[in-house]
Design a protein around this motif. Sequence first.
Motif, PDB file in Angstrom:
ATOM      1  N   PRO A   1       0.822  -1.222   0.000  1.00 59.27           N
ATOM      2  CA  PRO A   1       0.000   0.000   0.000  1.00 59.27           C
ATOM      3  C   PRO A   1       0.856   1.271   0.000  1.00 59.27           C
ATOM      4  O   PRO A   1       0.524   2.244  -0.688  1.00 59.27           O
ATOM      5  N   TYR A   2       1.945   1.273   0.752  1.00 62.19           N
ATOM      6  CA  TYR A   2       2.838   2.436   0.785  1.00 62.19           C
ATOM      7  C   TYR A   2       3.403   2.707  -0.613  1.00 62.19           C
ATOM      8  O   TYR A   2       3.397   3.836  -1.086  1.00 62.19           O
ATOM      9  N   MET A   3       3.886   1.668  -1.277  1.00 62.34           N
ATOM     10  CA  MET A   3       4.473   1.829  -2.611  1.00 62.34           C
ATOM     11  C   MET A   3       3.418   2.247  -3.633  1.00 62.34           C
ATOM     12  O   MET A   3       3.697   3.053  -4.520  1.00 62.34           O
ATOM     13  N   ARG A   4       2.202   1.728  -3.526  1.00 64.02           N
ATOM     14  CA  ARG A   4       1.130   2.142  -4.447  1.00 64.02           C
ATOM     15  C   ARG A   4       0.826   3.622  -4.277  1.00 64.02           C
ATOM     16  O   ARG A   4       0.609   4.336  -5.253  1.00 64.02           O
ATOM     17  N   LYS A   5       0.846   4.107  -3.031  1.00 61.80           N
ATOM     18  CA  LYS A   5       0.599   5.537  -2.787  1.00 61.80           C
ATOM     19  C   LYS A   5       1.703   6.376  -3.421  1.00 61.80           C
ATOM     20  O   LYS A   5       1.427   7.390  -4.078  1.00 61.80           O
ATOM     21  N   ILE A   6       2.952   5.964  -3.253  1.00 61.00           N
ATOM     22  CA  ILE A   6       4.073   6.675  -3.875  1.00 61.00           C
ATOM     23  C   ILE A   6       3.900   6.684  -5.392  1.00 61.00           C
ATOM     24  O   ILE A   6       4.040   7.712  -6.048  1.00 61.00           O
ATOM     25  N   ALA A   7       3.578   5.526  -5.962  1.00 57.90           N
ATOM     26  CA  ALA A   7       3.393   5.421  -7.410  1.00 57.90           C
ATOM     27  C   ALA A   7       2.270   6.340  -7.874  1.00 57.90           C
ATOM     28  O   ALA A   7       2.423   7.079  -8.854  1.00 57.90           O
ATOM     29  N   ASP A   8       1.135   6.324  -7.178  1.00 58.53           N
ATOM     30  CA  ASP A   8       0.012   7.179  -7.557  1.00 58.53           C
ATOM     31  C   ASP A   8       0.381   8.660  -7.514  1.00 58.53           C
ATOM     32  O   ASP A   8      -0.088   9.445  -8.340  1.00 58.53           O
ATOM     33  N   ASP A   9       1.223   9.042  -6.558  1.00 59.21           N
ATOM     34  CA  ASP A   9       1.652  10.440  -6.452  1.00 59.21           C
ATOM     35  C   ASP A   9       2.627  10.823  -7.564  1.00 59.21           C
ATOM     36  O   ASP A   9       2.629  11.962  -8.036  1.00 59.21           O
ATOM     37  N   LEU A  10       3.470   9.879  -7.987  1.00 59.06           N
ATOM     38  CA  LEU A  10       4.505  10.188  -8.975  1.00 59.06           C
ATOM     39  C   LEU A  10       4.058  10.006 -10.418  1.00 59.06           C
ATOM     40  O   LEU A  10       4.503  10.736 -11.297  1.00 59.06           O
ATOM     41  N   TYR A  11       3.202   9.034 -10.696  1.00 56.22           N
ATOM     42  CA  TYR A  11       2.857   8.724 -12.081  1.00 56.22           C
ATOM     43  C   TYR A  11       2.347   9.924 -12.877  1.00 56.22           C
ATOM     44  O   TYR A  11       2.695  10.053 -14.052  1.00 56.22           O
ATOM     45  N   PRO A  12       1.541  10.830 -12.298  1.00 51.48           N
ATOM     46  CA  PRO A  12       1.071  11.967 -13.094  1.00 51.48           C
ATOM     47  C   PRO A  12       2.203  12.900 -13.569  1.00 51.48           C
ATOM     48  O   PRO A  12       2.019  13.684 -14.485  1.00 51.48           O
ATOM     49  N   ARG A  13       3.379  12.801 -12.968  1.00 50.95           N
ATOM     50  CA  ARG A  13       4.498  13.670 -13.325  1.00 50.95           C
ATOM     51  C   ARG A  13       5.380  13.087 -14.424  1.00 50.95           C
ATOM     52  O   ARG A  13       6.322  13.726 -14.864  1.00 50.95           O
ATOM     53  N   VAL A  14       5.088  11.873 -14.849  1.00 49.89           N
ATOM     54  CA  VAL A  14       5.947  11.181 -15.807  1.00 49.89           C
ATOM     55  C   VAL A  14       5.376  11.319 -17.217  1.00 49.89           C
ATOM     56  O   VAL A  14       4.182  11.140 -17.433  1.00 49.89           O
ATOM     57  N   ASP A  15       6.250  11.626 -18.173  1.00 55.20           N
ATOM     58  CA  ASP A  15       5.877  11.660 -19.582  1.00 55.20           C
ATOM     59  C   ASP A  15       5.308  10.291 -19.948  1.00 55.20           C
ATOM     60  O   ASP A  15       5.951   9.263 -19.697  1.00 55.20           O
ATOM     61  N   PRO A  16       4.109  10.243 -20.534  1.00 56.31           N
ATOM     62  CA  PRO A  16       3.493   8.950 -20.864  1.00 56.31           C
ATOM     63  C   PRO A  16       4.389   8.040 -21.718  1.00 56.31           C
ATOM     64  O   PRO A  16       4.332   6.819 -21.588  1.00 56.31           O
TER      65      PRO A  16
ATOM     66  N   PHE B   1       9.164   3.773 -15.993  1.00 51.23           N
ATOM     67  CA  PHE B   1       8.964   4.207 -14.613  1.00 51.23           C
ATOM     68  C   PHE B   1       8.223   3.132 -13.821  1.00 51.23           C
ATOM     69  O   PHE B   1       8.544   2.882 -12.664  1.00 51.23           O
ATOM     70  N   GLU B   2       7.245   2.499 -14.441  1.00 53.04           N
ATOM     71  CA  GLU B   2       6.518   1.423 -13.762  1.00 53.04           C
ATOM     72  C   GLU B   2       7.464   0.274 -13.420  1.00 53.04           C
ATOM     73  O   GLU B   2       7.361  -0.320 -12.344  1.00 53.04           O
ATOM     74  N   ARG B   3       8.392  -0.042 -14.326  1.00 50.48           N
ATOM     75  CA  ARG B   3       9.361  -1.103 -14.031  1.00 50.48           C
ATOM     76  C   ARG B   3      10.284  -0.687 -12.882  1.00 50.48           C
ATOM     77  O   ARG B   3      10.646  -1.504 -12.041  1.00 50.48           O
ATOM     78  N   TYR B   4      10.660   0.588 -12.848  1.00 48.06           N
ATOM     79  CA  TYR B   4      11.506   1.096 -11.761  1.00 48.06           C
ATOM     80  C   TYR B   4      10.785   0.945 -10.416  1.00 48.06           C
ATOM     81  O   TYR B   4      11.345   0.429  -9.453  1.00 48.06           O
TER      82      TYR B   4
ATOM     83  N   ALA C   1      13.103  12.759 -19.136  1.00 43.20           N
ATOM     84  CA  ALA C   1      11.709  12.900 -19.541  1.00 43.20           C
ATOM     85  C   ALA C   1      10.810  13.465 -18.459  1.00 43.20           C
ATOM     86  O   ALA C   1       9.709  13.921 -18.748  1.00 43.20           O
ATOM     87  N   VAL C   2      11.260  13.466 -17.228  1.00 43.48           N
ATOM     88  CA  VAL C   2      10.409  13.848 -16.106  1.00 43.48           C
ATOM     89  C   VAL C   2      10.769  15.259 -15.644  1.00 43.48           C
ATOM     90  O   VAL C   2      11.942  15.619 -15.551  1.00 43.48           O
ATOM     91  N   ARG C   3       9.752  16.069 -15.353  1.00 44.45           N
ATOM     92  CA  ARG C   3       9.951  17.400 -14.780  1.00 44.45           C
ATOM     93  C   ARG C   3       9.214  17.435 -13.445  1.00 44.45           C
ATOM     94  O   ARG C   3       8.041  17.108 -13.375  1.00 44.45           O
TER      95      ARG C   3
END
Length: 192
Positions: A13-28, A34-37, A87-89
């Motif tokens: 759950p902790y990692m999913r929260k981090i992922a949800d917070d970061l994914y919108p900042r990543v170039d599609p 990024f998902e593999r990372y 790719a990420v800002r």
Amino acid sequence: MLISTVEKEALSPYMRKIADDLYPRVDPLFMPHFERYMGLLGNAPEHAERFFPYYFGIWFDNGLGPRITELARLAIANGTQCQLCLAVRYTAEVGEADVAALPGVDASTLTPAERAVVRFATHFGNDHHKVTPEHFEDLQRHFSDEQITELLLWSAMALGLGRILKVAQLVDDSCPLPARDGSARTETIAAA
């Protein structure tokens, strides 16, 4: 890819929260990398839970501020050519004109303090043997010892994570590793 990764749905759950917070900042375009990372870090969730507070602390809660921190990260990524890192800002305070100025550090969009950071971070990330006392003198004109130490810690973090992406083959083209003679050696690898 040389190591298995955890699917987002199977992250803690902790990692999913981090992922949800970061994914919108990543170039599609770079989202699969990024998902593999994140999936790689998901292999060691207890360590990731200890790692992320430090990582985000040195990144977002330092005396350098978001613009300087992002310029240092991008200077390292520009030199290593880590495609995911480039790719990420992470802050609107750094525009594409600033990113374009990184190779030529003397661009008018950068202040003298920012140029000092970019020069330092570029050498730190690409040929640390070229970091000289003059780099530190230049930094000391603009930053305290605490801020310079934060820059060192942040530069190590940005470079190290880029290298993880390279050696675990989580990206297609990334982070040329220095050859023994000190020149850059670029390898293209296919992501699984």
